[in-house]
Design an enzyme around this catalytic site. Structure first.
Site, mmCIF file in Angstrom:
data_model
loop_
_atom_site.group_PDB
_atom_site.id
_atom_site.type_symbol
_atom_site.label_atom_id
_atom_site.label_comp_id
_atom_site.label_asym_id
_atom_site.label_seq_id
_atom_site.Cartn_x
_atom_site.Cartn_y
_atom_site.Cartn_z
ATOM 1 N N GLU A 248 0.786 -1.230 -0.100
ATOM 2 C CA GLU A 248 0.219 0.057 -0.166
ATOM 3 C C GLU A 248 0.860 1.265 0.012
ATOM 4 O O GLU A 248 1.853 1.551 0.728
ATOM 5 C CB GLU A 248 -0.883 -0.096 1.241
ATOM 6 C CG GLU A 248 -1.745 1.106 1.305
ATOM 7 C CD GLU A 248 -2.268 1.404 2.825
ATOM 8 O OE1 GLU A 248 -2.152 0.639 3.608
ATOM 9 O OE2 GLU A 248 -3.063 2.467 2.824
ATOM 10 N N ASP B 253 11.813 5.517 14.741
ATOM 11 C CA ASP B 253 11.448 6.813 14.388
ATOM 12 C C ASP B 253 12.154 7.528 15.668
ATOM 13 O O ASP B 253 11.444 7.496 16.663
ATOM 14 C CB ASP B 253 9.999 7.208 14.499
ATOM 15 C CG ASP B 253 9.793 8.512 13.961
ATOM 16 O OD1 ASP B 253 8.857 8.905 13.403
ATOM 17 O OD2 ASP B 253 10.635 9.388 14.285
ATOM 18 N N ILE B 254 13.182 8.355 15.681
ATOM 19 C CA ILE B 254 13.770 9.006 16.683
ATOM 20 C C ILE B 254 13.659 10.481 16.379
ATOM 21 O O ILE B 254 13.976 11.135 15.393
ATOM 22 C CB ILE B 254 15.270 8.915 16.668
ATOM 23 C CG1 ILE B 254 15.492 7.275 16.972
ATOM 24 C CG2 ILE B 254 15.743 9.374 18.172
ATOM 25 C CD1 ILE B 254 16.883 7.084 16.671
ATOM 26 N N ASP B 255 12.992 11.263 17.529
ATOM 27 C CA ASP B 255 12.574 12.669 17.370
ATOM 28 C C ASP B 255 13.592 13.354 18.494
ATOM 29 O O ASP B 255 13.657 12.816 19.357
ATOM 30 C CB ASP B 255 11.073 12.932 17.879
ATOM 31 C CG ASP B 255 10.351 12.946 16.645
ATOM 32 O OD1 ASP B 255 9.160 12.831 16.645
ATOM 33 O OD2 ASP B 255 10.949 12.888 15.510
ATOM 34 N N CYS C 88 19.692 23.783 24.788
ATOM 35 C CA CYS C 88 19.895 24.690 23.815
ATOM 36 C C CYS C 88 18.826 25.039 22.970
ATOM 37 O O CYS C 88 18.441 25.966 22.697
ATOM 38 C CB CYS C 88 21.141 24.119 22.908
ATOM 39 S SG CYS C 88 20.699 22.339 22.581
ATOM 40 N N SER D 152 14.506 12.822 8.718
ATOM 41 C CA SER D 152 13.006 12.823 8.672
ATOM 42 C C SER D 152 12.552 14.308 8.212
ATOM 43 O O SER D 152 11.445 14.123 7.795
ATOM 44 C CB SER D 152 12.236 12.621 9.876
ATOM 45 O OG SER D 152 12.377 13.862 10.655
ATOM 46 N N ARG E 146 13.008 17.257 12.570
ATOM 47 C CA ARG E 146 13.712 17.236 13.970
ATOM 48 C C ARG E 146 14.365 15.778 14.240
ATOM 49 O O ARG E 146 14.213 15.490 15.255
ATOM 50 C CB ARG E 146 12.783 17.621 14.797
ATOM 51 C CG ARG E 146 11.632 16.723 14.894
ATOM 52 C CD ARG E 146 10.429 17.629 15.739
ATOM 53 N NE ARG E 146 9.479 16.708 15.619
ATOM 54 C CZ ARG E 146 8.074 16.652 16.174
ATOM 55 N NH1 ARG E 146 8.061 17.779 17.229
ATOM 56 N NH2 ARG E 146 7.037 15.900 16.028
ATOM 57 N N HIS F 245 14.962 8.569 10.693
ATOM 58 C CA HIS F 245 14.153 7.333 10.483
ATOM 59 C C HIS F 245 15.096 6.220 10.348
ATOM 60 O O HIS F 245 16.037 6.595 9.527
ATOM 61 C CB HIS F 245 13.038 7.344 9.585
ATOM 62 C CG HIS F 245 11.917 8.440 9.678
ATOM 63 N ND1 HIS F 245 11.211 8.994 8.651
ATOM 64 C CD2 HIS F 245 11.571 9.017 10.914
ATOM 65 C CE1 HIS F 245 10.355 9.879 9.463
ATOM 66 N NE2 HIS F 245 10.452 9.368 10.839
#
Lengths: 460, 324
Positions: B75, B141-143, B153, B192, B195, B198
């Site tokens: 898909e 998925d790392i944000d 910061c 990604s 921020r 992936h």
């Protein structure tokens, strides 16, 4: 399995499970037995086994450690699964299991519960088997694992020792006689998840004492497949054929033990939007109150929090339109109206079974909530379990729990009796006993509303 | 990449009226997104052929053993203009895939799973839940927002060179483990777009993992528990670290912490900040000794050296001494 009337004497049956049992005391339930069962035993055996499974379920939601669970399982089994004729003990075991398969195969939720409890039961009973019997069972299950060769063992000894020490198994440091099994990591997800095994190039090195997990996983997956087949058979033929005999028994067995699941609130629209604020203060359990307060404060909740609170509100009687209005009011303050419609409204309708595969989701029980794992930015879960002591005390005192009750509640928390802690909170806030104990947030709500309504009626 | 991820993003794209760039106007183009650029992008830059080859996983009909129904069971979802979201797009060939993308110019393409049957036929079958996913890459998925409580910061969607090393550390640790521990080989790391990153693990083994097995891999990596309602902690029990943790520490974490993050984030430079660290020391007598040392902000002779480094050394020495 043949069910016969009580006036027919039951024949002495072989204790075979259809195939030769790998272990003399722990059946694998691979196929329905060639046994005859009396009608009243059909029900009573199942009820006895259900007591065991329910006991396990309670133990798990209290967060009992493995060794406590082991004791519990042994006691439950001894108490409930006896038979005056000792040669019938194994048959009772097998028959009760297969009867409960009929009872618990019929919906996804029932299957999940039955699967978890039977797997837990099997795991603990397997642990108590002799090494002989354990090996026989592993063979029976065709485990795709090989014993690690001496050469490989030598090269990995140090790493294997590190893992053993990291999980506190100092007494089982790998020696020359230690047996390790090498299996693809996919076969032992539990052990991998807990970092309890050394893995290398996709293979996990499982110590003998961990073999339990391996076997339990296979048991679980076999039973899972069997339950689907049983469900099909039930739906297509058994239920019809047995409508005057076994079907009523089977249907009664289930509802008497799991309690209401609040998936069909009596009337939607029982509560309206403007009531929610007041209801949150008077009748929401702490977990939902916390989520609600955070939602009002941040105008946002992460997915798991939306699910836990949203389904609870559905169970309380909020219909889909009011629910959309509720979430829209809060979320639009942070992300705007358009964003809300685009990103969040779909999921809310999904929860009510109005979209996608149209599953009508059921509100989470305490057990499910206690077992969740809130992370950074999350507010779901059970505060009695997931809050630090200071935060919990502050939250309870904001709710209005007095200092004496507070100590009792904290005592239960320290003992990991989270549901009892919530029950005590309920009793303190409502100045009334809650004998049944809290095991579902919607139960807390409806019991609270009942009490408050009664008070209002009596004072009117 | 996931729909879930899309929900959390705020829409900061400016949608102007479509304007095709004219000769001589190139210099005057605004530096923002414009949907008409998509037409250009999809016709000149988008790697259609590579995407098709990747998604086919060898089932390209050119050799025996190919599964000709493979790609069509995958898909693809489009996010179109006006936030229209279209699911269950399927394609029989490279040409179909390419033409569809060029024609529709989606703002976003989501790659879904491979189902047991062609999703386009899903309504032809009676019964619920007939369509089931059978293959899906293992995706992480790392944000940066997951690190909001350890970076000073930036916060939220902002990212800078001072906090990006946190992402680098995560990538190195996870990538090494996926290869050495789990034996995966076909791994793609991508930015990604906003921020984070992936990670797509594409080995056949990975694609066929069950939900439980995927959760197990994720839990294997997890060390950080808790949130603002409880004490956030990394609890590593036992006398010794699991080889995965030990390796991550010696090969990546120690160096990045001591040479980069300690100073760029000024982790120990003020009372508010060092208190967070002192809170994590189980032995409170060590914490109070350090607190006393640091409270008045006096500096010793090595006033030239970065205060974070100095204090970290003091902390390490004290802990070592007590261990013995």
């Amino acid at each position: 399995m043949q069910v016969v009337r009580s006036h027919q004497s039951h024949s002495t049956f072989s204790s075979s499970t259809g195939s030769v049992s790998a272990s003399p005391t722990l059946p694998l339930y691979r196929s329905a037995p060639e046994l005859e069962v009396r009608l009243e035993d059909f029900e009573s055996f199942a009820v006895d086994r259900l007591r065991v499974l329910k006991g396990i379920s309670d133990g798990l939601s209290r967060g009992k450690k493995p060794d406590e669970m082991e004791k519990l399982v042994n006691e439950l089994w001894k108490t409930n699964m006896r038979h005056q004729d000792s040669s019938q003990v194994l048959n009772k075991d097998i028959i009760s299991h297969f009867v409960l398969r009929l009872v618990y195969c019929r919906t996804e939720e029932l299957r999940k519960w039955f699967l978890s409890m039977e797997s837990a039961l099997f795991r603990h009973r397997f642990r108590n088997q002799t090494a002989e019997a354990q090996r026989a069972i592993m063979e029976e299950f065709d485990l795709p694992c090989k014993a690690v060769s001496n050469a490989e063992f030598e090269s990995l000894k140090e790493k294997l020792g590190q893992v053993a020490r990291s999980i506190g198994h100092n007494h089982s440091l790998p020696t020359a006689d230690a047996i390790y099994y090498k299996v693809p990591f996919e076969e032992v997800p539990e052990l991998v998840a807990g970092r309890k095994v050394f893995i290398n190039q996709g293979y996990a090195y499982v110590a003998m004492n961990q073999v339990v997990s391996l076997v339990a996983t296979i048991f679980r997956s076999l039973l899972s497949k069997a339950l689907i087949l049983t469900n099909r058979k039930w739906a297509t033929s058994i239920r019809e054929q047995e409508q005057h005999r076994l079907t009523p028994i089977v249907e009664a067995l289930c509802s008497s033990y799991l309690g209401p699941d609040y998936s069909q609130p009596k009337e939607y629209g029982e509560i309206s939007l403007k009531d929610i604020d007041q209801l949150a203060k008077s009748s929401f359990p702490l977990c939902m109150r916390h989520l609600y307060e955070k939602l009002r404060e941040d105008h946002h909740l992460k997915h798991a929090g939306r699910m836990q609170l949203g389904l609870f509100l559905k169970g309380v009687g909020l219909n889909v339109d009011d629910s959309l209005a509720f979430w829209r009011e809060e979320f639009s303050k942070k992300v705007g109206l358009e964003k809300f419609e685009k990103n969040y409204a779909y999921n809310i309708r999904h929860n009510y079974g109005k979209e996608g595969k149209k599953t009508d989701y059921t509100p989470y029980s305490c057990q499910k909530i206690i077992l969740s794992t809130p992370g950074v930015g999350d507010h779901h879960g059970c505060p009695y379990r997931h809050f630090g002591e200071e935060n919990l005390r502050a939250a309870l005192s904001r709710m209005g729990v007095n200092s004496r009750a507070m100590e009792d509640v904290m005592g239960k928390v320290r003992n990991r009796d989270y549901q009892l802690a919530c029950t005590l909170t309920f009793e303190a806030l409502h100045a009334a006993p809650c004998d049944a104990g809290i095991n579902h947030p919607n139960q807390y709500f409806s019991d609270s509303q009942k009490l408050l309504k009664a008070k209002k009626d009596s004072s009117a | 990449m996931t729909r879930q991820g899309a929900q959390e993003e705020s829409d900061n794209m400016l949608i102007d009226e479509p304007q095709l760039p004219q000769r001589g106007q190139i210099a005057a183009l605004p530096d923002e997104f414009n949907p008409s650029y998509l037409k250009l992008y999809y016709s000149k830059l988008f790697p259609h052929a590579d995407l098709y080859r990747w998604m086919s996983y060898g089932n390209d009909g050119k050799h025996p053993g190919c599964d000709s129904s493979y790609l069509v069971r995958r898909e693809f979802s489009y996010t179109l203009d006006n936030d229209i979201f279209v699911r269950y797009n399927t394609f029989n060939s490279a040409a179909e895939l390419e033409n569809s993308i060029k024609e529709k110019c989606p703002l976003k393409i989501d790659i879904g799973p491979i189902y047991n049957l062609n999703p386009a036929n899903r309504n032809a079958y009676a019964g619920d839940n007939v369509l089931t996913p059978v293959e899906r890459e293992l995706i992480f998925d790392i944000d940066m927002t997951d690190y909001d409580d350890v970076r000073y910061c930036c916060s939220g969607a902002d990212v800078c060179l001072d906090c990006w090393p946190l992402m680098t550390v995560a990538i190195k640790v996870i990538d090494t483990s996926l290869r050495d521990d789990f034996g995966f080989r076909h791994i793609l790391w991508v930015y990604s777009g906003r921020r984070g990153v992936h990670c797509w693990v594409c080995d056949r083994k990975a694609r066929r993992l069950t939900n439980e097995q995927r959760a197990a891999v994720a839990d294997y990596f997890r060390v950080y528990k808790g949130n603002e309602n409880s004490n956030k902690k990394v609890t590593l029990m036992g006398q010794v670290l699991h080889p995965f943790l030990a390796r991550s520490y010696t090969e990546v974490l120690k160096e990045y912490f001591e040479t980069k993050l300690l100073t760029s984030q000024n982790i120990l430079s003020s009372e508010e900040r060092y208190e967070k660290i002192l809170d994590m020391i189980p032995d409170q007598s060590i914490a109070s000794e350090l607190r006393a040392k640091w409270q008045d902000g006096r500096r010793s002779s090595s006033a030239k050296e970065d205060i974070n480094i100095v204090r970290w050394e003091q902390l390490k020495q004290l802990v070592q001494r007590h261990k013995v």
